[in-house]
Write a protein that holds these residues in place. Structure first.
Motif, PDB file in Angstrom:
ATOM      1  N   MET A   1     -19.391  28.631 -17.052  1.00 46.00           N
ATOM      2  CA  MET A   1     -20.319  28.508 -16.344  1.00 46.00           C
ATOM      3  C   MET A   1     -20.534  27.442 -14.416  1.00 46.00           C
ATOM      4  SD  MET A   1     -24.227  27.644 -17.761  1.00 46.00           S
ATOM      5  CE  MET A   1     -25.899  27.590 -16.326  1.00 46.00           C
ATOM      6  N   SER A   2     -20.716  27.927 -13.763  1.00 44.98           N
ATOM      7  CA  SER A   2     -21.191  26.576 -12.754  1.00 44.98           C
ATOM      8  C   SER A   2     -21.646  25.496 -13.363  1.00 44.98           C
ATOM      9  CB  SER A   2     -21.420  27.341 -11.667  1.00 44.98           C
ATOM     10  OG  SER A   2     -21.772  25.931 -10.513  1.00 44.98           O
ATOM     11  N   ARG A   3     -20.924  24.247 -12.726  1.00 42.58           N
ATOM     12  CA  ARG A   3     -21.338  23.262 -12.648  1.00 42.58           C
ATOM     13  C   ARG A   3     -22.923  22.566 -12.004  1.00 42.58           C
ATOM     14  NH1 ARG A   3     -17.479  18.401 -11.848  1.00 42.58           N
ATOM     15  NH2 ARG A   3     -16.317  19.752  -9.942  1.00 42.58           N
ATOM     16  N   HIS A   4     -23.594  22.085 -11.903  1.00 41.08           N
ATOM     17  CA  HIS A   4     -25.160  21.903 -11.343  1.00 41.08           C
ATOM     18  C   HIS A   4     -24.866  20.783 -10.525  1.00 41.08           C
ATOM     19  CE1 HIS A   4     -29.585  22.185 -10.957  1.00 41.08           C
ATOM     20  NE2 HIS A   4     -29.007  22.406 -10.070  1.00 41.08           N
ATOM     21  N   ALA A   5     -25.229  20.302  -9.586  1.00 40.00           N
ATOM     22  CA  ALA A   5     -25.346  18.889  -8.775  1.00 40.00           C
ATOM     23  C   ALA A   5     -26.176  18.656  -8.416  1.00 40.00           C
ATOM     24  CB  ALA A   5     -24.440  18.667  -7.653  1.00 40.00           C
ATOM     25  N   LEU A   6     -27.141  17.597  -8.541  1.00 39.53           N
ATOM     26  CA  LEU A   6     -28.618  16.747  -7.095  1.00 39.53           C
ATOM     27  C   LEU A   6     -28.065  16.222  -6.432  1.00 39.53           C
ATOM     28  CD1 LEU A   6     -31.887  16.557  -6.897  1.00 39.53           C
ATOM     29  CD2 LEU A   6     -31.219  15.160  -8.760  1.00 39.53           C
ATOM     30  N   VAL A   7     -28.180  16.230  -4.916  1.00 37.28           N
ATOM     31  CA  VAL A   7     -28.038  15.502  -4.284  1.00 37.28           C
ATOM     32  C   VAL A   7     -29.465  15.473  -3.474  1.00 37.28           C
ATOM     33  CG1 VAL A   7     -27.030  14.951  -1.963  1.00 37.28           C
ATOM     34  CG2 VAL A   7     -25.549  16.963  -3.718  1.00 37.28           C
ATOM     35  N   THR A   8     -29.792  14.466  -3.897  1.00 38.64           N
ATOM     36  CA  THR A   8     -30.941  13.300  -3.057  1.00 38.64           C
ATOM     37  C   THR A   8     -30.869  13.516  -1.844  1.00 38.64           C
ATOM     38  OG1 THR A   8     -30.825  11.253  -3.986  1.00 38.64           O
ATOM     39  CG2 THR A   8     -31.695  13.352  -5.296  1.00 38.64           C
ATOM     40  N   GLY A   9     -31.987  13.892  -0.918  1.00 36.88           N
ATOM     41  CA  GLY A   9     -31.775  13.213   0.872  1.00 36.88           C
ATOM     42  C   GLY A   9     -30.515  14.443   1.157  1.00 36.88           C
ATOM     43  N   GLY A  10     -30.926  15.314   0.818  1.00 35.48           N
ATOM     44  CA  GLY A  10     -30.125  16.562   0.871  1.00 35.48           C
ATOM     45  C   GLY A  10     -29.789  17.193   2.894  1.00 35.48           C
ATOM     46  N   GLY A  11     -31.496  16.948   2.853  1.00 39.61           N
ATOM     47  CA  GLY A  11     -31.619  17.732   4.279  1.00 39.61           C
ATOM     48  C   GLY A  11     -31.033  17.490   5.497  1.00 39.61           C
ATOM     49  N   SER A  12     -30.096  15.945   5.566  1.00 45.08           N
ATOM     50  CA  SER A  12     -29.415  15.972   6.640  1.00 45.08           C
ATOM     51  C   SER A  12     -29.159  15.288   6.422  1.00 45.08           C
ATOM     52  CB  SER A  12     -30.742  15.738   7.530  1.00 45.08           C
ATOM     53  OG  SER A  12     -30.859  14.509   7.305  1.00 45.08           O
ATOM     54  N   ALA A  19     -23.619  17.797   0.484  1.00 41.27           N
ATOM     55  CA  ALA A  19     -24.263  19.069  -0.801  1.00 41.27           C
ATOM     56  C   ALA A  19     -23.201  20.800  -0.401  1.00 41.27           C
ATOM     57  CB  ALA A  19     -25.706  19.562   0.009  1.00 41.27           C
ATOM     58  N   LEU A  20     -23.236  20.621   0.594  1.00 39.12           N
ATOM     59  CA  LEU A  20     -21.753  21.869   1.268  1.00 39.12           C
ATOM     60  C   LEU A  20     -20.566  21.640   0.646  1.00 39.12           C
ATOM     61  CD1 LEU A  20     -23.056  21.610   4.786  1.00 39.12           C
ATOM     62  CD2 LEU A  20     -23.693  23.970   3.441  1.00 39.12           C
ATOM     63  N   ALA A  21     -20.133  20.023   0.722  1.00 35.48           N
ATOM     64  CA  ALA A  21     -18.789  19.835   0.196  1.00 35.48           C
ATOM     65  C   ALA A  21     -18.790  20.845  -1.418  1.00 35.48           C
ATOM     66  CB  ALA A  21     -18.037  18.443   1.066  1.00 35.48           C
ATOM     67  N   LEU A  22     -19.169  20.331  -2.357  1.00 39.20           N
ATOM     68  CA  LEU A  22     -19.810  20.620  -3.585  1.00 39.20           C
ATOM     69  C   LEU A  22     -19.945  21.941  -3.885  1.00 39.20           C
ATOM     70  CD1 LEU A  22     -22.184  17.751  -4.729  1.00 39.20           C
ATOM     71  CD2 LEU A  22     -19.682  18.048  -4.853  1.00 39.20           C
ATOM     72  N   ALA A  23     -20.778  22.526  -2.951  1.00 36.78           N
ATOM     73  CA  ALA A  23     -21.179  24.332  -2.618  1.00 36.78           C
ATOM     74  C   ALA A  23     -20.372  25.177  -2.328  1.00 36.78           C
ATOM     75  CB  ALA A  23     -21.828  24.321  -1.775  1.00 36.78           C
ATOM     76  N   GLU A  24     -18.908  24.230  -1.572  1.00 37.56           N
ATOM     77  CA  GLU A  24     -17.940  25.333  -1.137  1.00 37.56           C
ATOM     78  C   GLU A  24     -16.846  25.151  -1.954  1.00 37.56           C
ATOM     79  OE1 GLU A  24     -17.137  23.547   2.736  1.00 37.56           O
ATOM     80  OE2 GLU A  24     -18.631  24.965   3.833  1.00 37.56           O
ATOM     81  N   ALA A  25     -17.455  24.127  -3.187  1.00 39.47           N
ATOM     82  CA  ALA A  25     -16.127  23.674  -4.351  1.00 39.47           C
ATOM     83  C   ALA A  25     -16.548  24.620  -5.780  1.00 39.47           C
ATOM     84  CB  ALA A  25     -16.094  22.370  -4.718  1.00 39.47           C
ATOM     85  N   GLY A  26     -17.520  25.535  -5.863  1.00 40.14           N
ATOM     86  CA  GLY A  26     -18.289  25.959  -6.635  1.00 40.14           C
ATOM     87  C   GLY A  26     -18.934  25.911  -7.318  1.00 40.14           C
ATOM     88  N   ILE A  27     -19.610  24.071  -6.707  1.00 42.95           N
ATOM     89  CA  ILE A  27     -20.944  24.166  -7.642  1.00 42.95           C
ATOM     90  C   ILE A  27     -22.359  24.137  -6.735  1.00 42.95           C
ATOM     91  CG2 ILE A  27     -21.776  21.816  -8.054  1.00 42.95           C
ATOM     92  CD1 ILE A  27     -18.608  20.252  -7.763  1.00 42.95           C
ATOM     93  N   SER A  28     -22.856  24.939  -8.265  1.00 39.95           N
ATOM     94  CA  SER A  28     -24.230  25.176  -7.874  1.00 39.95           C
ATOM     95  C   SER A  28     -25.194  23.727  -7.322  1.00 39.95           C
ATOM     96  CB  SER A  28     -25.245  25.834  -9.068  1.00 39.95           C
ATOM     97  OG  SER A  28     -26.784  25.923  -8.417  1.00 39.95           O
ATOM     98  N   VAL A  29     -25.674  23.438  -6.596  1.00 35.23           N
ATOM     99  CA  VAL A  29     -26.431  21.891  -6.229  1.00 35.23           C
ATOM    100  C   VAL A  29     -28.013  22.737  -5.757  1.00 35.23           C
ATOM    101  CG1 VAL A  29     -26.182  20.127  -4.038  1.00 35.23           C
ATOM    102  CG2 VAL A  29     -24.331  21.991  -4.476  1.00 35.23           C
TER     103      VAL A  29
END
Length: 250
Positions: A1-12, A19-29
């Protein structure tokens, strides 16, 4: 199962890059912030990124975010406390309300971001907590006293949590960038230009010169450092404030 990450202030800015780096590594963000439109634009860049509005200064808002996001995508394995803001003024002109607002977002917000994850991560004996601090957490800068105080507090919070969690396998670290080329930097430049009458070019050159490499840090440099700290090869790295500043601080 994919890991799950929280990134605050993720809109810019830095949050978006992380967020994009984590997602591109296969992590749900899960990304959060106050402006849904900005969050959704980032979410549209990668299907692993999910937008949720939340206010890091409001404990109930953060608890609601945890409940919603973890019900949908599982417990958070990675917390990146990135949300922050800065205003510039001589210390004697900083109002108490402005002081409190800066500490609320940058320090209290960081604490409220990670607090709900601590017990569960310790029980699972796994997790990564990363604070996006600043070189302002490692040294002093004039005209941003509340921000410097808050970021020093974030580094102290990181070290306290690292000591508490060291035996659990949960790592806690901070990345401390110098001036980063983001919208927040542009707002700082505009503020300095307005108050001093300097040109934009002169102001940018002065800020860039604080970095011995004479340049601004790029958001992807911070994202790469965060991604490394989330990896298994960084499992012994905890309690560290990592300067990303071209040699300005260490």
């Amino acid at each position: 199962m994919s890991r799950h990450a929280l990134v605050t202030g993720g809109g810019s800015g830095v949050g978006r890059a992380i967020a994009l780096a984590l997602a591109e590594a296969g992590i749900s963000v899960t990304i959060c912030g106050r402006r849904l439109d900005a969050l959704e634009r980032v979410g549209a860049e990668n299907t692993r990124i999910h937008a949720v509005t939340a206010d890091v200064t409001d404990e109930q808002s953060m608890l609601a975010l945890y409940e919603q996001a973890e019900a949908a995508r599982g417990p958070f394995d990675i917390i990146v406390a990135n949300a922050g803001s800065a205003e510039s003024a001589p210390a004697h002109k900083v109002s108490l309300d402005d002081w409190k607002a800066t500490l609320d977002v940058n320090l209290t917000g960081a604490f409220l971001t990670v607090k709900p994850a601590l017990v569960a991560m310790a029980a699972r004996k796994a997790g990564r907590i990363i604070f996006v601090a600043s070189t302002a957490g490692l040294k002093g800068y004039g005209y941003v006293a509340p921000y410097v105080a808050a970021k020093h507090g974030v580094v102290g919070l990181m070290r306290a949590l690292a000591a508490e969690l060291a035996k659990t396998g949960v790592t806690v670290n901070a990345v401390c960038p110098g001036f980063v080329e983001t919208d927040m930097l542009e707002r700082s430049v505009e503020n300095i230009v307005r108050k001093t009458g300097r040109s934009v070019e002169e102001t940018r050159a002065t800020l860039a010169a604080t970095n011995p490499q004479n340049r601004f840090i790029q958001p992807d440099e911070i994202a790469d450092a965060v991604l490394w700290l989330c990896g298994d090869n960084a499992r012994s790295i905890t309690g560290q404030a990592i300067s990303i500043s071209g040699g300005e601080t260490w």
